[in-house]
Design an enzyme around this catalytic site. Structure first.
Site, PDB file in Angstrom:
ATOM      1  N   ASN A 211      25.526  28.455 -46.569  1.00 46.23           N
ATOM      2  CA  ASN A 211      26.813  29.131 -46.761  1.00 46.23           C
ATOM      3  C   ASN A 211      27.949  28.141 -46.522  1.00 46.23           C
ATOM      4  O   ASN A 211      27.705  26.979 -46.211  1.00 46.23           O
ATOM      5  CB  ASN A 211      26.914  30.360 -45.840  1.00 46.23           C
ATOM      6  CG  ASN A 211      26.795  29.967 -44.383  1.00 46.23           C
ATOM      7  OD1 ASN A 211      27.628  29.252 -43.847  1.00 46.23           O
ATOM      8  ND2 ASN A 211      25.716  30.416 -43.738  1.00 46.23           N
ATOM      9  N   LYS A 290       8.441  20.018 -54.484  1.00 43.19           N
ATOM     10  CA  LYS A 290       9.582  20.446 -55.290  1.00 43.19           C
ATOM     11  C   LYS A 290       9.104  21.379 -56.403  1.00 43.19           C
ATOM     12  O   LYS A 290       8.125  21.074 -57.100  1.00 43.19           O
ATOM     13  CB  LYS A 290      10.262  19.216 -55.894  1.00 43.19           C
ATOM     14  CG  LYS A 290      11.536  19.550 -56.617  1.00 43.19           C
ATOM     15  CD  LYS A 290      12.190  18.322 -57.217  1.00 43.19           C
ATOM     16  CE  LYS A 290      13.290  18.764 -58.164  1.00 43.19           C
ATOM     17  NZ  LYS A 290      13.709  17.712 -59.073  1.00 43.19           N
ATOM     18  N   PRO A 308      15.496  35.938 -37.370  1.00 44.92           N
ATOM     19  CA  PRO A 308      15.755  36.555 -36.064  1.00 44.92           C
ATOM     20  C   PRO A 308      17.254  36.528 -35.775  1.00 44.92           C
ATOM     21  O   PRO A 308      17.950  35.595 -36.184  1.00 44.92           O
ATOM     22  CB  PRO A 308      14.991  35.644 -35.079  1.00 44.92           C
ATOM     23  CG  PRO A 308      14.811  34.343 -35.791  1.00 44.92           C
ATOM     24  CD  PRO A 308      14.767  34.665 -37.262  1.00 44.92           C
ATOM     25  N   PHE A 326      30.681  36.287 -32.986  1.00 42.72           N
ATOM     26  CA  PHE A 326      31.733  36.137 -33.996  1.00 42.72           C
ATOM     27  C   PHE A 326      31.428  37.051 -35.178  1.00 42.72           C
ATOM     28  O   PHE A 326      30.268  37.392 -35.429  1.00 42.72           O
ATOM     29  CB  PHE A 326      31.815  34.681 -34.475  1.00 42.72           C
ATOM     30  CG  PHE A 326      32.827  33.874 -33.701  1.00 42.72           C
ATOM     31  CD1 PHE A 326      32.578  33.516 -32.382  1.00 42.72           C
ATOM     32  CD2 PHE A 326      34.030  33.498 -34.280  1.00 42.72           C
ATOM     33  CE1 PHE A 326      33.510  32.798 -31.653  1.00 42.72           C
ATOM     34  CE2 PHE A 326      34.971  32.781 -33.563  1.00 42.72           C
ATOM     35  CZ  PHE A 326      34.724  32.427 -32.253  1.00 42.72           C
TER      36      PHE A 326
HETATM   37  O1  C5P Z   1      25.218  40.209 -37.968  1.00 43.16           O
HETATM   38  P1  C5P Z   1      26.227  39.181 -38.273  1.00 43.16           P
HETATM   39  O2  C5P Z   1      25.659  37.950 -38.940  1.00 43.16           O
HETATM   40  O3  C5P Z   1      27.438  39.650 -38.963  1.00 43.16           O
HETATM   41  O4  C5P Z   1      26.727  38.721 -36.802  1.00 43.16           O
HETATM   42  C1  C5P Z   1      27.502  37.605 -36.569  1.00 43.16           C
HETATM   43  C2  C5P Z   1      27.299  37.108 -35.168  1.00 43.16           C
HETATM   44  O5  C5P Z   1      25.925  37.102 -34.816  1.00 43.16           O
HETATM   45  C3  C5P Z   1      27.743  35.672 -35.000  1.00 43.16           C
HETATM   46  O6  C5P Z   1      28.122  35.512 -33.661  1.00 43.16           O
HETATM   47  C4  C5P Z   1      26.491  34.910 -35.342  1.00 43.16           C
HETATM   48  O7  C5P Z   1      26.499  33.598 -34.767  1.00 43.16           O
HETATM   49  C5  C5P Z   1      25.408  35.763 -34.724  1.00 43.16           C
HETATM   50  N1  C5P Z   1      24.133  35.750 -35.449  1.00 43.16           N
HETATM   51  C6  C5P Z   1      23.017  35.193 -34.847  1.00 43.16           C
HETATM   52  N2  C5P Z   1      21.797  35.202 -35.495  1.00 43.16           N
HETATM   53  C7  C5P Z   1      21.694  35.751 -36.711  1.00 43.16           C
HETATM   54  C8  C5P Z   1      22.814  36.326 -37.342  1.00 43.16           C
HETATM   55  C9  C5P Z   1      24.025  36.292 -36.677  1.00 43.16           C
HETATM   56  O8  C5P Z   1      23.123  34.675 -33.724  1.00 43.16           O
HETATM   57  N3  C5P Z   1      20.526  35.742 -37.315  1.00 43.16           N
END
Ligand code: C5P
Length: 396
Positions: A211, A290, A308, A326
């Site tokens: 991303n 690949k 996870p 966040f």
């Molecule tokens: O669920 P969402 O991705 O919107 O949540 C964002 C928050 O959860 C951020 O703090 C991100 O770093 C954390 N997060 C995480 N592991 C994931 C997905 C999100 O620690 N697999």
């Protein structure tokens, strides 16, 4: 302008790293500081006062008996006006002089005459054997006991042709340290673990899903936490950002690697800040080789499975640190932010206002807590990071 209004005495003692002091003077000036250079006689053999005057916009002081100071008390006048003194480069001889309170030239005298509490920082620069010599190490230990900040040195190739400890810290890092010296030590003695940047979920050895997260906000928070006196470990997804000075950085690629790295280090941490934009899904059975286009040109079918949730896992630990999450939402932040805070079971969730913050240097934040919502208005990410660290320190 992180040093706006600050007056810094930049002292140069003799060493080839004097050439880097020119760049340092420029960086300090660009950060808003008013820089007064003072040089020992030895330093003037390596770089001229003309260079330092041109870069600082002020005549350089080299002599205790400088006729510009009417009462001949340059050491008093200069040190009373300063907000900090930085000796860069600091030679082995100058370390010795500071450690013993010598005052046989202007620079050492003004250091000895500095008011109590005025920060004095030194950036040692010398040959590796000179640095390792027990006499130098004794002097360094003495300076630390006296509350003088010793910045570096670095290891690496030296101008003399030898390799090892003794290179002056790079000017950009010295600038970070001068800025840090002015920050409140609200997290002194605390341990902070952060995730930052994107993750990269492989499809095959050369392709993947990622991303647009740049890591800037997470790196800014890591720097702010360290400035506040914390011991900081930063788990970074793929990003080319430089590591903030003094921060331990561990690079990972995928969400699962980030998850494992966090769980391996979370014990004993006081604070966990999940800033990373972790990929929600990974590719099932990523190919070892690949993927080739087939004759018919059919695209491969990718099957995804969930990653996870690192933050939720840490927040569910029995002995969990203070957890901060966040959120980057494209709509309804006020509602989704609070819902996410509850779902992840964290005391503080930080919402990016607008999802166009990725890669930008500024941001606007909304903090969600039990007590309600607080807005941190638009500012540079480093400034916001310092404000956020201030909030976290008050909540602890
Ligand atoms: O669920 P969402 O991705 O919107 O949540 C964002 C928050 O959860 C951020 O703090 C991100 O770093 C954390 N997060 C995480 N592991 C994931 C997905 C999100 O620690 N697999």
């Amino acid at each position: 302008m992180e040093l706006a209004g600050k007056k810094i005495i930049l002292g140069l003692s003799g060493g080839i790293a004097c050439y880097k002091a020119a760049e340092l003077a420029r960086l300090l000036g660009k950060a808003g500081a008013s820089v007064q250079a003072a040089m020992t006689d030895a330093a003037t053999h390596f770089i001229t006062t003309v260079t330092m005057q041109a870069l600082t916009g002020k005549p350089v002081f080299t002599d205790q008996w400088d006729a510009r100071i009417a009462n001949n008390m340059a050491h008093i006048d200069l040190s009373r006006e300063a907000d900090a003194i930085l000796i860069a480069p600091c030679s082995a001889d100058f370390l010795f002089k500071l450690a013993h309170g010598a005052c046989d030239d202007l620079l050492s005298t003004l250091c000895l005459a500095r008011p109590t509490g005025l920060p004095l920082m030194v950036a040692p620069a010398m040959n590796v054997e000179m640095w390792q010599n027990p006499a130098t190490q004794r002097n360094v230990a003495r300076l630390k006991e006296d509350g003088i900040l010793v910045l570096g040195p670095d290891a690496g190739a030296q101008a003399c042709g030898e390799t090892g400890m003794g290179r002056m810290l790079e000017p950009a890092y010295l600038l970070e340290e001068v800025i840090a010296a002015f920050q409140p030590k609200a997290l002194k003695g605390k341990r902070v673990l952060l995730t930052a940047g994107p993750t990269f979920e492989p499809i095959d050895p050369v392709r993947g899903i990622t991303n647009l997260s740049s890591g800037k906000m997470g790196f800014a928070i890591a720097r702010a936490a360290r400035e506040a006196g914390a011991q900081v470990t930063l788990l970074a997804g793929p990003t080319a950002l430089p590591t903030p000075y003094g921060v331990t950085r561990i690079d990972v690629q995928s969400a699962r690697q980030m998850h494992d790295a966090v769980l391996a280090r979370v014990a004993g941490q006081d604070i966990f800040i999940a800033v990373a934009a972790v990929a929600d899904w990974r590719v099932v059975g990523a190919s070892e080789q690949k993927l080739k286009k087939n004759a018919a040109g059919d695209p491969p079918q990718l099957l995804l499975e969930p990653n996870p949730d690192i933050l939720a896992t840490v927040a569910a630990l029995p002995d969990r640190p203070y957890c901060i999450g966040f959120a980057a939402e494209s709509e309804n932040l006020a509602q989704y932010g609070e819902e996410k805070r509850r779902r992840k079971n964290v005391p503080l969730l930080v919402g990016n206002i607008g999802h166009h913050t990725f890669g930008k240097d500024d941001n606007e934040l909304m903090l969600f807590e039990d007590s309600g919502q607080t807005m941190l208005p638009r500012a540079g990410k480093q400034e916001l990071a310092r404000q956020l660290i201030g909030v976290i320190a008050r909540r602890l």
